[in-house]
Design an enzyme around this catalytic site. Sequence first.
Site, PDB file in Angstrom:
ATOM      1  N   LYS A 192       0.818  -1.217   0.000  1.00 13.48           N
ATOM      2  CA  LYS A 192       0.000   0.000   0.000  1.00 13.48           C
ATOM      3  C   LYS A 192       0.847   1.260   0.000  1.00 13.48           C
ATOM      4  CE  LYS A 192      -4.414  -1.434   1.952  1.00 13.48           C
ATOM      5  NZ  LYS A 192      -5.487  -1.053   2.889  1.00 13.48           N
ATOM      6  N   LYS A 209      -4.878  -9.498  -6.785  1.00 14.25           N
ATOM      7  CA  LYS A 209      -6.126  -9.919  -6.147  1.00 14.25           C
ATOM      8  C   LYS A 209      -7.240  -8.947  -6.502  1.00 14.25           C
ATOM      9  CE  LYS A 209      -5.603  -7.675  -1.730  1.00 14.25           C
ATOM     10  NZ  LYS A 209      -5.306  -7.650  -0.333  1.00 14.25           N
ATOM     11  N   LYS A 261     -11.048  -3.490  -3.986  1.00 12.01           N
ATOM     12  CA  LYS A 261     -11.907  -2.311  -4.090  1.00 12.01           C
ATOM     13  C   LYS A 261     -11.164  -1.145  -4.712  1.00 12.01           C
ATOM     14  CE  LYS A 261     -14.280  -3.126   0.306  1.00 12.01           C
ATOM     15  NZ  LYS A 261     -13.561  -3.137   1.585  1.00 12.01           N
TER      16      LYS A 261
END
Length: 332
Positions: A111, A194, A197
């Site tokens: 992230k 993966k 969102k």
Amino acid sequence: MKRIFSGVQPTGNLHLGNYLGAIRNWVRLQDEFECIYCMVDLHAITVWQDPAQLRANTREVTAGLLAAGIDPARHIVFNQSRVPQHAELAWVFNCVARLGWLNRMTQFKEKAGKHRENASAGLYVYPNLMAADILVYKATHVPVGEDQKQHLELARDIAQKFNHDYGVELFPIIEPLIMGAATRVMSLRDGARKMSKSEPSDMSRINLTDDADQIAQKIRKAKTDPEPLPESLEELAARREAANLVGIYAALADESAETVLARFAGQPFSVFKPALAELAVETLGPIGAEMRRLTADPGHIDAVLRDGAARASALAAPILAEVYDIVGLLRG
Ligand code: AMP
Ligand code: TRP
């Protein structure tokens, strides 16, 4: 009775990965466990969120849980920020967890990306707040997708170090529950990533709010190789896009990947994809419709969250008081 805790970030559309990796299992565990399910809004703000959007997403994700079949009368459904004990215990855990442990977290590395210096301090200590979410209720079982395994191992280490450092047996051992045939659903556009969102392309995921046409179109356009489906799991494992679609089919049908292959081996994707689309529409369609119905009544959602928070707080307060007492924080 054993206690379950799990959380989901209210950061965008709930998708098929959230459903198969987590929420469907949350629904199924309701008969066996006392369950606490949380919209983790404090985790969401570790990266910037538009305030109005965050509020809307918190309601929408709650609607998703209810639409999937979570019963807020029997179990607790609430948003994290309303129960201040989460953040309070997280501070204690910031003082228990070691920098070396946090430095190993792969989700932070992903992230934060290349510009790690620019990531928020909150993103770095995110796993400590996650440990607090669970342990502030002394929950023992945590149903999540594969991607959360490392965070749960850290939560276990925190619990053990706390118990050891203070010579107590306060916190239980946390057991991850990673269930079903699709514990890591991959993007429909790229079998190496993966389903998420935050992926910009909406074609990469099936949202629980997608209608039948959108679901069918996304599956039709899903990336695959040109070969027909293989006979064995070994051959399937080498073809990640095919393996992903077979895994999704198996999870939706509640069958094993082997059973699915036994039915479709030798068939081209032009046969398999429409069958998968039909199954997905059949399973997800009613959930999407119920979500839309619930979202139209935010008053009801807000009442569920308020009531859940009051019940959660009543469970968390005495446990946090015990922690403060053990640590030597003067009260009373
Ligand atoms: P998040 O959307 O990151 O808040 O995740 C909420 C829950 O869904 C967690 O238990 C995750 O492990 C699970 N989850 C998220 N993405 C996937 C995925 N692609 N496949 C399986 N489970 C997932
Ligand atoms: N980190 C989890 C995710 O992104 C969400 C989460 C926060 C969670 N606190 C939790 C999951 C506690 C399980 C238990 O998916």
